[in-house]
Design a protein around this motif. Structure first.
Motif, PDB file in Angstrom:
ATOM      1  N   ILE A  41      56.663  84.518  19.030  1.00 47.22           N
ATOM      2  CA  ILE A  41      55.324  83.980  18.765  1.00 47.22           C
ATOM      3  C   ILE A  41      54.620  83.637  20.070  1.00 47.22           C
ATOM      4  O   ILE A  41      53.460  83.995  20.286  1.00 47.22           O
ATOM      5  N   LYS A  42      55.327  82.944  20.953  1.00 48.89           N
ATOM      6  CA  LYS A  42      54.744  82.530  22.237  1.00 48.89           C
ATOM      7  C   LYS A  42      54.277  83.739  23.049  1.00 48.89           C
ATOM      8  O   LYS A  42      53.195  83.725  23.627  1.00 48.89           O
ATOM      9  N   GLY A  43      55.093  84.786  23.091  1.00 47.55           N
ATOM     10  CA  GLY A  43      54.752  85.970  23.875  1.00 47.55           C
ATOM     11  C   GLY A  43      53.960  87.009  23.124  1.00 47.55           C
ATOM     12  O   GLY A  43      53.613  88.050  23.671  1.00 47.55           O
ATOM     13  N   GLU A  44      53.704  86.750  21.854  1.00 43.42           N
ATOM     14  CA  GLU A  44      52.975  87.681  20.990  1.00 43.42           C
ATOM     15  C   GLU A  44      53.625  89.069  20.982  1.00 43.42           C
ATOM     16  O   GLU A  44      52.971  90.095  21.071  1.00 43.42           O
ATOM     17  N   GLY A  45      54.936  89.078  20.876  1.00 46.14           N
ATOM     18  CA  GLY A  45      55.692  90.323  20.834  1.00 46.14           C
ATOM     19  C   GLY A  45      57.170  90.002  20.907  1.00 46.14           C
ATOM     20  O   GLY A  45      57.564  88.836  20.932  1.00 46.14           O
ATOM     21  N   LEU A  46      57.973  91.019  20.943  1.00 46.23           N
ATOM     22  CA  LEU A  46      59.403  90.790  21.077  1.00 46.23           C
ATOM     23  C   LEU A  46      59.693  90.172  22.448  1.00 46.23           C
ATOM     24  O   LEU A  46      59.069  90.552  23.436  1.00 46.23           O
ATOM     25  N   PRO A  47      60.618  89.250  22.521  1.00 45.06           N
ATOM     26  CA  PRO A  47      60.879  88.571  23.797  1.00 45.06           C
ATOM     27  C   PRO A  47      61.790  89.373  24.732  1.00 45.06           C
ATOM     28  O   PRO A  47      62.509  88.809  25.547  1.00 45.06           O
ATOM     29  N   PHE A  48      61.764  90.671  24.610  1.00 51.77           N
ATOM     30  CA  PHE A  48      62.509  91.560  25.491  1.00 51.77           C
ATOM     31  C   PHE A  48      61.858  92.923  25.409  1.00 51.77           C
ATOM     32  O   PHE A  48      61.107  93.220  24.478  1.00 51.77           O
ATOM     33  N   GLU A  49      62.117  93.735  26.415  1.00 52.43           N
ATOM     34  CA  GLU A  49      61.524  95.062  26.454  1.00 52.43           C
ATOM     35  C   GLU A  49      62.190  95.963  25.416  1.00 52.43           C
ATOM     36  O   GLU A  49      63.414  95.974  25.287  1.00 52.43           O
ATOM     37  N   VAL A  50      61.373  96.695  24.687  1.00 53.09           N
ATOM     38  CA  VAL A  50      61.885  97.660  23.721  1.00 53.09           C
ATOM     39  C   VAL A  50      61.388  99.027  24.156  1.00 53.09           C
ATOM     40  O   VAL A  50      60.189  99.251  24.278  1.00 53.09           O
ATOM     41  N   ARG A  51      62.339  99.893  24.447  1.00 51.46           N
ATOM     42  CA  ARG A  51      61.971 101.244  24.841  1.00 51.46           C
ATOM     43  C   ARG A  51      63.107 102.187  24.504  1.00 51.46           C
ATOM     44  O   ARG A  51      64.251 101.767  24.366  1.00 51.46           O
ATOM     45  N   LYS A  52      62.761 103.401  24.355  1.00 52.89           N
ATOM     46  CA  LYS A  52      63.762 104.419  24.082  1.00 52.89           C
ATOM     47  C   LYS A  52      64.552 104.659  25.365  1.00 52.89           C
ATOM     48  O   LYS A  52      63.975 104.888  26.426  1.00 52.89           O
ATOM     49  N   GLN A  53      65.849 104.573  25.263  1.00 50.83           N
ATOM     50  CA  GLN A  53      66.702 104.798  26.426  1.00 50.83           C
ATOM     51  C   GLN A  53      66.757 106.287  26.729  1.00 50.83           C
ATOM     52  O   GLN A  53      66.839 107.107  25.817  1.00 50.83           O
ATOM     53  N   ARG A  55      68.180 109.791  27.420  1.00 43.88           N
ATOM     54  CA  ARG A  55      69.421 110.384  26.931  1.00 43.88           C
ATOM     55  C   ARG A  55      70.364 110.702  28.083  1.00 43.88           C
ATOM     56  O   ARG A  55      71.565 110.614  27.956  1.00 43.88           O
ATOM     57  N   TYR A  56      69.792 111.091  29.226  1.00 48.06           N
ATOM     58  CA  TYR A  56      70.571 111.424  30.401  1.00 48.06           C
ATOM     59  C   TYR A  56      69.958 110.722  31.610  1.00 48.06           C
ATOM     60  O   TYR A  56      68.777 110.406  31.610  1.00 48.06           O
ATOM     61  N   ASN A  57      70.753 110.546  32.660  1.00 43.42           N
ATOM     62  CA  ASN A  57      70.187 109.949  33.860  1.00 43.42           C
ATOM     63  C   ASN A  57      69.351 110.991  34.595  1.00 43.42           C
ATOM     64  O   ASN A  57      69.353 112.180  34.263  1.00 43.42           O
ATOM     65  N   GLY A  58      68.630 110.557  35.611  1.00 41.69           N
ATOM     66  CA  GLY A  58      67.713 111.439  36.326  1.00 41.69           C
ATOM     67  C   GLY A  58      68.372 112.637  36.970  1.00 41.69           C
ATOM     68  O   GLY A  58      67.824 113.751  36.964  1.00 41.69           O
ATOM     69  N   VAL A  59      69.561 112.448  37.532  1.00 41.47           N
ATOM     70  CA  VAL A  59      70.267 113.541  38.182  1.00 41.47           C
ATOM     71  C   VAL A  59      70.639 114.613  37.156  1.00 41.47           C
ATOM     72  O   VAL A  59      70.447 115.815  37.386  1.00 41.47           O
ATOM     73  N   THR A  60      71.124 114.170  36.015  1.00 44.45           N
ATOM     74  CA  THR A  60      71.509 115.119  34.966  1.00 44.45           C
ATOM     75  C   THR A  60      70.283 115.843  34.428  1.00 44.45           C
ATOM     76  O   THR A  60      70.312 117.068  34.214  1.00 44.45           O
ATOM     77  N   GLU A  61      69.183 115.112  34.222  1.00 46.13           N
ATOM     78  CA  GLU A  61      67.959 115.750  33.724  1.00 46.13           C
ATOM     79  C   GLU A  61      67.447 116.791  34.718  1.00 46.13           C
ATOM     80  O   GLU A  61      67.009 117.871  34.317  1.00 46.13           O
ATOM     81  N   ALA A  62      67.523 116.487  36.027  1.00 48.16           N
ATOM     82  CA  ALA A  62      67.078 117.446  37.043  1.00 48.16           C
ATOM     83  C   ALA A  62      67.962 118.686  37.034  1.00 48.16           C
ATOM     84  O   ALA A  62      67.464 119.818  37.143  1.00 48.16           O
TER      85      ALA A  62
END
Length: 94
Positions: A41-53, A55-62
């Motif tokens: 309520i205080k932050g007008e949203g979830l009190p933590f970041e919500v994002r899609k993780q 699937r692979y790290n940057g090195v693997t994606e590259a």
């Protein structure tokens, strides 16, 4: 202030793990839930970041993008008939 009942169903293992965590923090689960709600309520949203993780790290994606480019012919790479030919090409680079 009049209180209201909030019920949430979770699997037993999740509840047990949360209970242990909150006990270690000096809280009970009901207090932890109240803190969560007040922070939302205080932050007008979830009190933590919500994002899609990712699937692979940057090195693997590259590496995957490079492999796709090679497979599609957008990136040319040398080929070798044998391991010896490959080793000889390394000597040529010196």
């Amino acid at each position: 202030m009049k209180s209201a009942l909030v019920q949430v169903r979770v699997d037993q293992e999740t509840k047990d793990q949360a209970d242990r965590l909150f006990t270690d923090l000096g809280l009970d689960t009901a207090t932890a839930v109240r803190i969560f709600l007040r922070q939302a309520i205080k932050g007008e949203g979830l009190p933590f970041e919500v994002r899609k993780q990712p699937r692979y790290n940057g090195v693997t994606e590259a590496a995957m993008a490079e492999a796709a480019a090679m497979a599609e012919g957008r990136l040319t790479v040398p080929t070798y008939a044998s391991w010896g030919d490959f080793e000889a090409s390394l000597d040529d680079e010196d």
